[in-house]
Scaffold this motif. Structure first.
Motif, PDB file in Angstrom:
ATOM      1  N   GLY A 116     -34.181  -0.561 -26.221  1.00 53.13           N
ATOM      2  CA  GLY A 116     -35.363  -0.329 -27.032  1.00 53.13           C
ATOM      3  C   GLY A 116     -36.278  -1.530 -27.171  1.00 53.13           C
ATOM      4  O   GLY A 116     -37.226  -1.498 -27.958  1.00 53.13           O
ATOM      5  N   ALA A 117     -36.045  -2.595 -26.406  1.00 57.33           N
ATOM      6  CA  ALA A 117     -36.880  -3.798 -26.507  1.00 57.33           C
ATOM      7  C   ALA A 117     -38.251  -3.559 -25.895  1.00 57.33           C
ATOM      8  O   ALA A 117     -38.406  -2.768 -24.962  1.00 57.33           O
ATOM      9  CB  ALA A 117     -36.204  -4.976 -25.809  1.00 57.33           C
ATOM     10  N   ASN A 118     -39.257  -4.261 -26.408  1.00 59.21           N
ATOM     11  CA  ASN A 118     -40.605  -4.194 -25.868  1.00 59.21           C
ATOM     12  C   ASN A 118     -40.830  -5.415 -24.978  1.00 59.21           C
ATOM     13  O   ASN A 118     -40.954  -6.535 -25.472  1.00 59.21           O
ATOM     14  CB  ASN A 118     -41.648  -4.150 -26.984  1.00 59.21           C
ATOM     15  N   GLU A 163     -30.793   8.553 -23.515  1.00 57.94           N
ATOM     16  CA  GLU A 163     -31.272   9.477 -24.540  1.00 57.94           C
ATOM     17  C   GLU A 163     -32.760   9.650 -24.351  1.00 57.94           C
ATOM     18  O   GLU A 163     -33.489   8.659 -24.349  1.00 57.94           O
ATOM     19  CB  GLU A 163     -31.004   8.906 -25.933  1.00 57.94           C
ATOM     20  N   PRO A 164     -33.317  10.808 -24.188  1.00 55.60           N
ATOM     21  CA  PRO A 164     -32.628  12.078 -24.024  1.00 55.60           C
ATOM     22  C   PRO A 164     -31.967  12.164 -22.659  1.00 55.60           C
ATOM     23  O   PRO A 164     -32.263  11.364 -21.780  1.00 55.60           O
ATOM     24  CB  PRO A 164     -33.751  13.110 -24.148  1.00 55.60           C
ATOM     25  N   THR A 165     -31.114  13.151 -22.480  1.00 54.78           N
ATOM     26  CA  THR A 165     -30.338  13.234 -21.249  1.00 54.78           C
ATOM     27  C   THR A 165     -31.199  13.505 -20.029  1.00 54.78           C
ATOM     28  O   THR A 165     -30.797  13.221 -18.928  1.00 54.78           O
ATOM     29  CB  THR A 165     -29.262  14.329 -21.356  1.00 54.78           C
ATOM     30  N   ASP A 167     -34.007   2.615 -22.653  1.00 53.06           N
ATOM     31  CA  ASP A 167     -35.199   2.861 -23.462  1.00 53.06           C
ATOM     32  C   ASP A 167     -36.068   1.626 -23.677  1.00 53.06           C
ATOM     33  O   ASP A 167     -36.899   1.597 -24.588  1.00 53.06           O
ATOM     34  CB  ASP A 167     -34.829   3.508 -24.804  1.00 53.06           C
ATOM     35  N   ALA A 168     -35.904   0.601 -22.856  1.00 52.50           N
ATOM     36  CA  ALA A 168     -36.749  -0.594 -22.948  1.00 52.50           C
ATOM     37  C   ALA A 168     -38.098  -0.322 -22.279  1.00 52.50           C
ATOM     38  O   ALA A 168     -38.196   0.473 -21.346  1.00 52.50           O
ATOM     39  CB  ALA A 168     -36.070  -1.788 -22.291  1.00 52.50           C
ATOM     40  N   ASN A 169     -39.131  -0.996 -22.760  1.00 52.73           N
ATOM     41  CA  ASN A 169     -40.481  -0.836 -22.230  1.00 52.73           C
ATOM     42  C   ASN A 169     -40.835  -2.054 -21.371  1.00 52.73           C
ATOM     43  O   ASN A 169     -41.044  -3.143 -21.895  1.00 52.73           O
ATOM     44  CB  ASN A 169     -41.481  -0.686 -23.376  1.00 52.73           C
ATOM     45  N   GLY A 224     -26.152  -3.250 -11.453  1.00 53.53           N
ATOM     46  CA  GLY A 224     -25.230  -2.752 -12.463  1.00 53.53           C
ATOM     47  C   GLY A 224     -25.827  -2.554 -13.840  1.00 53.53           C
ATOM     48  O   GLY A 224     -25.131  -2.201 -14.771  1.00 53.53           O
ATOM     49  N   ALA A 225     -27.126  -2.763 -13.994  1.00 49.90           N
ATOM     50  CA  ALA A 225     -27.766  -2.599 -15.312  1.00 49.90           C
ATOM     51  C   ALA A 225     -27.825  -1.127 -15.700  1.00 49.90           C
ATOM     52  O   ALA A 225     -27.906  -0.248 -14.848  1.00 49.90           O
ATOM     53  CB  ALA A 225     -29.175  -3.192 -15.289  1.00 49.90           C
ATOM     54  N   CYS A 226     -27.795  -0.867 -16.978  1.00 48.01           N
ATOM     55  CA  CYS A 226     -27.951   0.497 -17.499  1.00 48.01           C
ATOM     56  C   CYS A 226     -29.443   0.690 -17.758  1.00 48.01           C
ATOM     57  O   CYS A 226     -30.021   0.018 -18.615  1.00 48.01           O
ATOM     58  CB  CYS A 226     -27.145   0.663 -18.778  1.00 48.01           C
ATOM     59  N   ILE A 227     -30.080   1.596 -16.989  1.00 46.69           N
ATOM     60  CA  ILE A 227     -31.536   1.703 -16.995  1.00 46.69           C
ATOM     61  C   ILE A 227     -32.055   3.046 -17.498  1.00 46.69           C
ATOM     62  O   ILE A 227     -33.212   3.379 -17.284  1.00 46.69           O
ATOM     63  CB  ILE A 227     -32.105   1.415 -15.596  1.00 46.69           C
ATOM     64  N   GLY A 228     -31.245   3.810 -18.181  1.00 48.00           N
ATOM     65  CA  GLY A 228     -31.686   5.116 -18.659  1.00 48.00           C
ATOM     66  C   GLY A 228     -32.887   5.035 -19.580  1.00 48.00           C
ATOM     67  O   GLY A 228     -32.894   4.292 -20.548  1.00 48.00           O
ATOM     68  N   GLY A 229     -33.931   5.772 -19.251  1.00 51.48           N
ATOM     69  CA  GLY A 229     -35.089   5.893 -20.121  1.00 51.48           C
ATOM     70  C   GLY A 229     -36.040   4.712 -20.120  1.00 51.48           C
ATOM     71  O   GLY A 229     -36.931   4.655 -20.955  1.00 51.48           O
TER      72      GLY A 229
END
Length: 136
Positions: A45-47, A107-109, A65-67, A80-85
């Motif tokens: 969630g970071a900007n 999130e969301p899926t 969810d990062a921007n 290996g980073a988690c990049i969802g959203g």
């Protein structure tokens, strides 16, 4: 107790050693993070709008969810980073290594990732929902 996220807007974090740092919801807008070590950092969630992450190490970081809008990620290591959203609209991504990047826990899926038109499908994980060019 103040639980507001950290504010590093415009900060010079060149070559900063931020391994495993908790930067959830941090405001890093316009920061210079060239060659920063962000291995296993939590940036959910970071900007990171307009951030310079040239040659940054983001291996195994949680970027959900990062921007990253208009960010510069030239030669960044995102293995290996988690990049969802995440939002990559307008980002400059040349020679970015995204091998093994993961979409799980998004999130969301049905999250989409906006990929810059300059990035090819072979540069990114297979499980991305592609939104390119005029669709951005």
């Amino acid at each position: 107790m103040d639980v507001s996220p950290a504010n590093f807007e415009g900060a010079d974090l060149t070559s900063a050693r931020l391994q495993q740092a908790d930067l959830r919801r941090a405001n890093l807008t316009g920061a210079n993070m060239k060659s920063a070590d962000l291995r296993m950092a939590d940036l959910r969630g970071a900007n990171l709008t307009g951030v310079n992450l040239t040659s940054a190490d983001l291996r195994l970081a949680d970027l959900r969810d990062a921007n990253f809008e208009a960010a510069v990620l030239v030669s960044a290591d995102m293995r290996g980073a988690c990049i969802g959203g995440i939002n990559l609209r307008g980002a400059v991504m040349t020679s970015v290594d995204m091998r093994g990047a993961r979409m799980e826990h998004s999130e969301p899926t049905d999250a989409q990732i906006a990929i810059p038109p300059s990035m090819t499908r072979t540069d990114a994980p297979d499980d991305l929902t592609w939104v390119v060019g005029d669709d951005l």
